[in-house]
Design a protein around this motif. Structure first.
Motif, PDB file in Angstrom:
ATOM      1  N   ARG A   1       0.859  -1.304   0.104  1.00 33.86           N
ATOM      2  CA  ARG A   1      -0.478   0.204   0.563  1.00 33.86           C
ATOM      3  C   ARG A   1       1.050   1.288  -0.127  1.00 33.86           C
ATOM      4  NH1 ARG A   1      -4.134  -1.077   4.501  1.00 33.86           N
ATOM      5  NH2 ARG A   1      -3.925  -3.548   4.411  1.00 33.86           N
ATOM      6  N   LYS A   2       2.192   1.346   0.253  1.00 35.15           N
ATOM      7  CA  LYS A   2       3.432   2.328   0.591  1.00 35.15           C
ATOM      8  C   LYS A   2       3.140   3.120   1.362  1.00 35.15           C
ATOM      9  CE  LYS A   2       4.401   1.498  -4.396  1.00 35.15           C
ATOM     10  NZ  LYS A   2       5.326   0.696  -4.658  1.00 35.15           N
ATOM     11  N   PRO A   3       2.847   2.908   2.698  1.00 37.60           N
ATOM     12  CA  PRO A   3       2.541   3.590   3.702  1.00 37.60           C
ATOM     13  C   PRO A   3       3.682   4.401   4.169  1.00 37.60           C
ATOM     14  CG  PRO A   3       2.808   1.017   4.783  1.00 37.60           C
ATOM     15  CD  PRO A   3       2.929   1.356   2.776  1.00 37.60           C
ATOM     16  N   SER A   4       3.875   5.341   4.637  1.00 37.95           N
ATOM     17  CA  SER A   4       4.976   6.411   4.762  1.00 37.95           C
ATOM     18  C   SER A   4       5.721   5.418   6.289  1.00 37.95           C
ATOM     19  CB  SER A   4       4.598   7.778   5.601  1.00 37.95           C
ATOM     20  OG  SER A   4       4.584   7.960   4.249  1.00 37.95           O
ATOM     21  N   ILE A   5       6.391   4.569   6.718  1.00 30.76           N
ATOM     22  CA  ILE A   5       6.690   4.216   7.860  1.00 30.76           C
ATOM     23  C   ILE A   5       8.443   4.529   8.261  1.00 30.76           C
ATOM     24  CG2 ILE A   5       7.689   2.116   8.739  1.00 30.76           C
ATOM     25  CD1 ILE A   5       4.558   1.887   7.743  1.00 30.76           C
ATOM     26  N   TYR A   6       8.499   4.691   9.144  1.00 36.93           N
ATOM     27  CA  TYR A   6       9.174   5.907   9.761  1.00 36.93           C
ATOM     28  C   TYR A   6      10.564   5.009  10.893  1.00 36.93           C
ATOM     29  CZ  TYR A   6       6.360   9.685   7.779  1.00 36.93           C
ATOM     30  OH  TYR A   6       6.044  10.282   7.132  1.00 36.93           O
ATOM     31  N   LYS A   7      10.141   4.096  10.954  1.00 34.27           N
ATOM     32  CA  LYS A   7      11.315   3.430  12.162  1.00 34.27           C
ATOM     33  C   LYS A   7      10.805   2.239  12.353  1.00 34.27           C
ATOM     34  CE  LYS A   7      12.128   3.438  16.421  1.00 34.27           C
ATOM     35  NZ  LYS A   7      12.219   4.100  18.066  1.00 34.27           N
ATOM     36  N   PHE A   8      11.509   1.482  12.060  1.00 30.39           N
ATOM     37  CA  PHE A   8      11.381  -0.186  12.932  1.00 30.39           C
ATOM     38  C   PHE A   8      12.398  -0.998  14.189  1.00 30.39           C
ATOM     39  CE2 PHE A   8      10.028  -1.309   8.301  1.00 30.39           C
ATOM     40  CZ  PHE A   8      10.010  -2.020   8.117  1.00 30.39           C
ATOM     41  N   VAL A   9      11.733  -1.135  15.227  1.00 28.25           N
ATOM     42  CA  VAL A   9      12.110  -1.598  16.445  1.00 28.25           C
ATOM     43  C   VAL A   9      12.437  -2.911  16.805  1.00 28.25           C
ATOM     44  CG1 VAL A   9      12.001  -1.805  18.790  1.00 28.25           C
ATOM     45  CG2 VAL A   9      11.762   0.783  17.307  1.00 28.25           C
ATOM     46  N   PHE A  10      13.821  -3.611  16.161  1.00 28.28           N
ATOM     47  CA  PHE A  10      13.877  -5.464  16.179  1.00 28.28           C
ATOM     48  C   PHE A  10      13.979  -5.319  17.295  1.00 28.28           C
ATOM     49  CE2 PHE A  10      14.789  -3.463  11.905  1.00 28.28           C
ATOM     50  CZ  PHE A  10      14.300  -4.280  11.969  1.00 28.28           C
ATOM     51  N   ILE A  11      13.749  -6.646  18.797  1.00 29.02           N
ATOM     52  CA  ILE A  11      14.098  -6.316  19.424  1.00 29.02           C
ATOM     53  C   ILE A  11      14.292  -8.247  20.364  1.00 29.02           C
ATOM     54  CG2 ILE A  11      12.852  -6.718  22.303  1.00 29.02           C
ATOM     55  CD1 ILE A  11      10.798  -4.107  21.520  1.00 29.02           C
ATOM     56  N   ASP A  12      14.906  -8.820  20.957  1.00 29.58           N
ATOM     57  CA  ASP A  12      15.901  -9.775  21.977  1.00 29.58           C
ATOM     58  C   ASP A  12      16.769  -9.995  22.599  1.00 29.58           C
ATOM     59  OD1 ASP A  12      16.848 -12.585  21.572  1.00 29.58           O
ATOM     60  OD2 ASP A  12      15.595 -12.674  20.052  1.00 29.58           O
ATOM     61  N   ASN A  13      15.804 -10.215  23.144  1.00 25.64           N
ATOM     62  CA  ASN A  13      17.416 -10.663  24.605  1.00 25.64           C
ATOM     63  C   ASN A  13      18.519 -11.400  24.680  1.00 25.64           C
ATOM     64  OD1 ASN A  13      15.723  -8.690  26.094  1.00 25.64           O
ATOM     65  ND2 ASN A  13      13.589 -10.074  26.802  1.00 25.64           N
ATOM     66  N   ASP A  14      18.807 -12.125  23.685  1.00 23.11           N
ATOM     67  CA  ASP A  14      20.133 -12.445  23.380  1.00 23.11           C
ATOM     68  C   ASP A  14      21.005 -11.857  22.874  1.00 23.11           C
ATOM     69  OD1 ASP A  14      21.904 -14.339  22.588  1.00 23.11           O
ATOM     70  OD2 ASP A  14      20.547 -15.633  22.273  1.00 23.11           O
ATOM     71  N   LYS A  15      22.122 -10.930  23.785  1.00 21.73           N
ATOM     72  CA  LYS A  15      23.089 -10.408  23.331  1.00 21.73           C
ATOM     73  C   LYS A  15      24.260 -10.288  21.770  1.00 21.73           C
ATOM     74  CE  LYS A  15      22.653  -7.439  27.254  1.00 21.73           C
ATOM     75  NZ  LYS A  15      23.705  -6.748  28.232  1.00 21.73           N
TER      76      LYS A  15
END
Length: 274
Positions: free
Chosen positions: A151-165
């Motif tokens: 749909r071509k939305p305006s995405i400004y930021k992704f966040v990736f999360i994992d507790n395994d460093k």
């Protein structure tokens, strides 16, 4: 007065551990405004959250959100600058996260998109969402995020999360091979990705150029890696006592923690001289 603008991170900096702006911090910000300084919230948060806090403490000045991907007027009526992530790059980010079994979500101006509800993430947003009023954040669960991007939305930021460093560090290396993105972090268990060239420093530079303020007249206060580019566009950089070692190494001064009114103490001592 030597300084004309203060740029302040929110989480871990202006906000205490309960996600509240203390009375002492709020009073210090208003003392600075009474002296003619701009007080700029500069955050990795979604725009609608930043607008809520800016209006709750009655700042009225422009806001830098999504790590510099959006620069907005204080009331949110005017977007002064924005730069979203290209659709193809976003698709690559999603593919890589799913191949590596890494949780992710992403933002536009007012909506949090995710494929799954992660309890600790939702609790974080719920901690302030009930009070957002007109700036309430939407949460949309997507069955097929890649199809949604068509749909071509305006995405400004992704966040990736994992507790395994180690897993997260390896994933960050893989992210570096994707073209058109900028990589940072705001917490020990996350990676944040914006469009190439975007950072809090970029947003701050855009703003001070617009306001005709020299970087020597800027104070920046923060606690983590994503605040370092902001420090480089400032005459005085102040790290929080609770901040990561990397931010302290890049700061001119270290103040007290976010639970000890470190922002207020720094402003009073180094900006207002009281």
């Amino acid at each position: 007065m030597k300084y004309k603008l203060i740029a302040i991170d929110m989480d871990g900096t202006l906000l205490n551990s309960q996600n509240i702006v203390s009375k002492k911090n709020s009073e210090a910000l208003h003392k600075a405004k009474e002296q003619g300084l701009y007080v700029i919230l500069s955050t990795g948060r979604i725009l609608t959250s930043a607008l809520y806090y800016g209006q709750a403490i009655e700042l009225g000045d422009p806001i830098i959100a999504c790590n510099g991907a959006i620069v907005s007027s204080g009331n949110g009526d005017n977007i002064l600058y924005d730069k979203s992530i290209e659709v193809e790059a976003s698709k690559e980010l999603i593919k890589l996260a799913e191949e590596n079994h890494i949780y992710y979500h992403f933002y536009d101006r007012d909506t949090f998109y995710t494929r799954e509800i992660k309890d600790d993430v939702v609790r974080f947003y719920d901690s302030y969402d009930d009070n957002l009023g007109d700036h309430k954040m939407n949460i949309e669960v997507l069955d097929d995020p890649v199809k949604f991007l068509d749909r071509k939305p305006s995405i400004y930021k992704f966040v990736f999360i994992d507790n395994d460093k180690e897993k997260l560090l390896d994933f960050r290396m893989k992210l570096s091979y994707i073209n058109g993105v900028e990589i940072s972090s705001s917490w020990e268990n996350n990676i944040e990705v914006m469009s190439s060239g975007i950072s809090k420093g970029y947003g701050l530079k855009y703003l001070i150029d617009t306001l005709n303020i020299d970087k020597s007249q800027v104070v920046a206060i923060g606690d983590n890696e994503n605040d370092i580019p902001m420090f480089k566009i400032s005459g005085l950089s102040i790290a929080m006592g609770n901040g990561e070692s990397t931010i302290k190494e890049n700061a001119d001064i270290v103040t007290d923690t976010n639970d000890e009114n470190g922002v207020a103490k720094a402003i009073e001592k180094h900006v207002l001289n009281i």
